[in-house]
Design an enzyme around this catalytic site. Structure first.
Site, PDB file in Angstrom:
ATOM      1  N   LYS A 164       0.826  -1.245  -0.054  1.00 38.57           N
ATOM      2  CA  LYS A 164      -0.104   0.021   0.139  1.00 38.57           C
ATOM      3  C   LYS A 164       0.935   1.329   0.136  1.00 38.57           C
ATOM      4  CE  LYS A 164       0.846   1.180   4.556  1.00 38.57           C
ATOM      5  NZ  LYS A 164       1.573   2.453   4.743  1.00 38.57           N
TER       6      LYS A 164
ATOM      7  N   ASP B 269      -2.562  -1.563  10.476  1.00 40.66           N
ATOM      8  CA  ASP B 269      -2.665  -1.496   8.842  1.00 40.66           C
ATOM      9  C   ASP B 269      -3.763  -2.686   8.467  1.00 40.66           C
ATOM     10  OD1 ASP B 269      -1.683   0.950   8.841  1.00 40.66           O
ATOM     11  OD2 ASP B 269       0.344   0.115   8.075  1.00 40.66           O
TER      12      ASP B 269
END
Length: 299
Positions: free
Chosen positions: A17, A152
């Site tokens: 990401k 996350d």
């Protein structure tokens, strides 16, 4: 992420990401920080395979891409501290399920990079085990386990970009963003997430991700350049010269905007087209012994 059959087991691709926006709002009583971040998965993947065992043993075999074995690269944790094994242990503890598995992790995403490869791997492991052990849990239930393991990890149960708040576990999906082409550079050195956060002062007048979302939806590149933001970049630059060097290098390229991802040390630039990104990646590869990736944001 979606599982697929692979011989007598299951497999999954786990994406990295980028943080297109990251604001640090306050330090929490639990030691984490309150944040607001806009994250997007990108087309850089690790690959995991999962084969159930007849006993309760959990094994993890790691295969590293050649560029991840360069001198100076920190060792990848492969023992009980690896997030894949921690995720599997936590899931079977919560499920009360005595089961084992052999997991193979083919690693392409650098670690200590701000790309959340470990978090993505943990989410992938939970999805694989849920199916491989035939638990039948919903994604929502798996996300609750994921949130116990890391900030996350819950993000990777969604599809596409999202604004994440709290310590990262409060997720708001974001649709309608313009297609984004990026080049990511990982220098040979890494940074400790804890060290970067320790050096960061929370914002007195915090910025918000909504402005960046609006500019991306409109394809407004000038607005995107103004709105791309990472509160952790300044302290990271103080801790690591490589981040400052990459900032200077990207400033000389024909990119829309550029910044560090997460707590670093990976740095990225956004480009108007795949062709521009390809040319920039080629130039950057010729300049130094960096790991350079041309990717698309999965929005």
């Amino acid at each position: 992420m979606f599982t697929h059959r692979c011989g007598d087991g299951l497999a999954i691709f786990a994406p990295a990401k980028l943080n297109l926006f990251l604001e640090v709002l306050a330090r929490r009583a639990d030691g984490y920080h309150e944040i607001e971040t806009l994250m997007a998965p990108v087309s850089l993947y690790d690959h995991l395979t999962f084969r159930p065992r007849a006993d309760v043993r959990l094994t993890l075999t790691c295969r590293l891409a050649p560029y991840l074995t360069q001198p100076g690269q920190a060792a990848l944790p492969v023992g009980p501290d690896n997030l894949v094994l921690r995720a599997l242990e936590r899931l079977r503890e919560r499920a009360g399920h005595a089961a084992g598995a052999d997991v193979t992790l083919s690693k392409s995403i650098p670690w200590e990079a701000g790309l959340a490869g470990g978090s993505s791997n943990a989410a992938a492991a939970l999805l694989l085990a849920n199916e491989g052990w035939q638990l039948g849990w919903s994604r929502e239930r798996l996300v609750q386990v994921a949130a116990e393991l890391g900030s996350d990890i819950p993000f990777f149960f969604g599809h596409g970009a999202a604004i994440c708040r709290g310590r990262g576990e409060q997720i708001e999906s974001v649709a309608g963003l313009a297609g984004l082409h990026a080049v990511i550079v990982k220098p040979p050195v890494g940074l400790s997430t804890a060290a970067v956060y320790k050096s960061c002062r929370p914002a007195e007048e915090p910025r918000r991700a909504t402005e960046l979302v609006s500019t991306l939806r409109a394809g407004n590149w000038a607005g995107t350049a103004r709105s791309l933001f990472n509160r952790l970049q300044a302290p990271a630059e103080q801790l690591c010269d490589a981040v400052s060097q990459l900032k200077s290098r990207f400033a000389q390229l024909n990119c829309v905007a550029h910044q560090m991802s997460g707590s670093g040390t990976s740095y990225f630039g956004l480009f108007r087209s795949a062709a521009q990104a390809r040319r920039a990646a080629s130039l950057l590869r010729s300049l130094a012994a960096w790991q350079v990736f041309q990717v698309e944001c999965i929005v």
